[in-house]
Design a protein around this motif. Structure first.
Motif, PDB file in Angstrom:
ATOM      1  N   ILE A 108      58.509  11.672  34.254  1.00  0.00           N
ATOM      2  CA  ILE A 108      58.551  10.493  35.120  1.00  0.00           C
ATOM      3  C   ILE A 108      57.269   9.672  35.032  1.00  0.00           C
ATOM      4  O   ILE A 108      57.305   8.444  34.950  1.00  0.00           O
ATOM      5  CB  ILE A 108      58.823  10.915  36.581  1.00  0.00           C
ATOM      6  N   TYR A 109      56.102  10.337  35.043  1.00  0.00           N
ATOM      7  CA  TYR A 109      54.826   9.613  35.057  1.00  0.00           C
ATOM      8  C   TYR A 109      54.684   8.721  33.825  1.00  0.00           C
ATOM      9  O   TYR A 109      54.440   7.506  33.939  1.00  0.00           O
ATOM     10  CB  TYR A 109      53.662  10.600  35.135  1.00  0.00           C
ATOM     11  N   HIS A 110      54.832   9.306  32.642  1.00  0.00           N
ATOM     12  CA  HIS A 110      54.677   8.517  31.422  1.00  0.00           C
ATOM     13  C   HIS A 110      55.798   7.491  31.263  1.00  0.00           C
ATOM     14  O   HIS A 110      55.583   6.403  30.720  1.00  0.00           O
ATOM     15  CB  HIS A 110      54.609   9.427  30.190  1.00  0.00           C
ATOM     16  N   TYR A 111      56.979   7.835  31.740  1.00  0.00           N
ATOM     17  CA  TYR A 111      58.101   6.895  31.653  1.00  0.00           C
ATOM     18  C   TYR A 111      57.801   5.628  32.451  1.00  0.00           C
ATOM     19  O   TYR A 111      57.951   4.505  31.946  1.00  0.00           O
ATOM     20  CB  TYR A 111      59.370   7.568  32.158  1.00  0.00           C
ATOM     21  N   LEU A 112      57.377   5.803  33.697  1.00  0.00           N
ATOM     22  CA  LEU A 112      57.060   4.642  34.532  1.00  0.00           C
ATOM     23  C   LEU A 112      55.852   3.886  33.996  1.00  0.00           C
ATOM     24  O   LEU A 112      55.816   2.646  34.024  1.00  0.00           O
ATOM     25  CB  LEU A 112      56.806   5.087  35.977  1.00  0.00           C
ATOM     26  N   ALA A 113      54.862   4.626  33.490  1.00  0.00           N
ATOM     27  CA  ALA A 113      53.681   3.973  32.912  1.00  0.00           C
ATOM     28  C   ALA A 113      54.064   3.137  31.699  1.00  0.00           C
ATOM     29  O   ALA A 113      53.587   2.007  31.531  1.00  0.00           O
ATOM     30  CB  ALA A 113      52.633   5.019  32.530  1.00  0.00           C
ATOM     31  N   LEU A 114      54.940   3.671  30.858  1.00  0.00           N
ATOM     32  CA  LEU A 114      55.402   2.936  29.687  1.00  0.00           C
ATOM     33  C   LEU A 114      56.180   1.696  30.111  1.00  0.00           C
ATOM     34  O   LEU A 114      55.970   0.604  29.572  1.00  0.00           O
ATOM     35  CB  LEU A 114      56.278   3.842  28.813  1.00  0.00           C
TER      36      LEU A 114
END
Length: 198
Positions: free
Chosen positions: A78-84
């Protein structure tokens, strides 16, 4: 509910309200580089991604986000997905901010830049997976689709016709790859392994 479905639901709701209930939301939220630079309305870089020019525009973006976003969310977390997603939205706004900062009549909106970051993140991680284009219902490797899409976007951006922000598509696509290279460990090794280079 996954983060992808949440993004789709929120974007759909806000776009629908702006289109059919309160048009002021559209005017306040779209990215107007002339206004953004002079009045400091930098929030438009994000809010414009939750607005769309019509139902067709909305459906295309959310359709692509659904099919590729779910996979990237599961792959990156979730973290990297939202950051991307949100960094892709911001990065894809740069060409418009630079090129149209002196044009008071220019405005752009849509989640395309963020969606392209997700799509090209998928292409980078799964280059040999097959993608089917509706207009050309033949499965082709993702990396070939990516090259074709970028070539088309560059060609169309040079024509400067229509209302599609092809420069945002290109910037979003590039950022989708750069994010993985810079922030996801071993992503380059993964690609080299897939193609038998290591």
């Amino acid at each position: 509910m996954t983060v992808t479905l949440t993004l789709i639901a929120i974007t759909g709701f806000i776009s629908f309200i702006a289109l059919y209930v309160n048009p002021k939301i559209m005017d306040l939220g779209m990215l107007r580089p002339y206004r953004t630079v002079r009045e400091g309305t930098w929030y438009e870089i994000i809010t414009s991604g939750f607005l769309h020019a019509g139902i067709g525009h909305l459906l295309v973006n959310m359709f692509v986000l659904f099919f590729f976003g779910v996979v990237i969310e599961q792959t990156l977390g979730i973290y990297h997905y939202l950051a991307l997603y949100f960094s892709g939205l911001a990065f894809s706004a740069i060409p418009s901010l630079v090129r149209h900062r002196e044009n008071p009549n220019y405005a752009t909106l849509g989640a395309s830049g963020a969606v392209e970051s997700i799509l090209f993140g998928y292409i980078f991680l799964y280059p040999t997976e097959k993608i089917i284009i509706i207009l050309l219902p033949i499965p082709i490797p993702a990396w070939i689709f990516g090259i074709m899409f970028l070539l088309y976007s560059v060609f169309e951006s040079k024509r400067e016709g229509g209302n599609v922000n092809h420069e945002a598509h290109i910037a979003g696509a590039i950022w989708g790859i750069l994010y993985l290279i810079f922030f996801i460990p071993n992503s380059v090794d993964h690609i080299l392994t897939l193609f038998g280079l290591i």
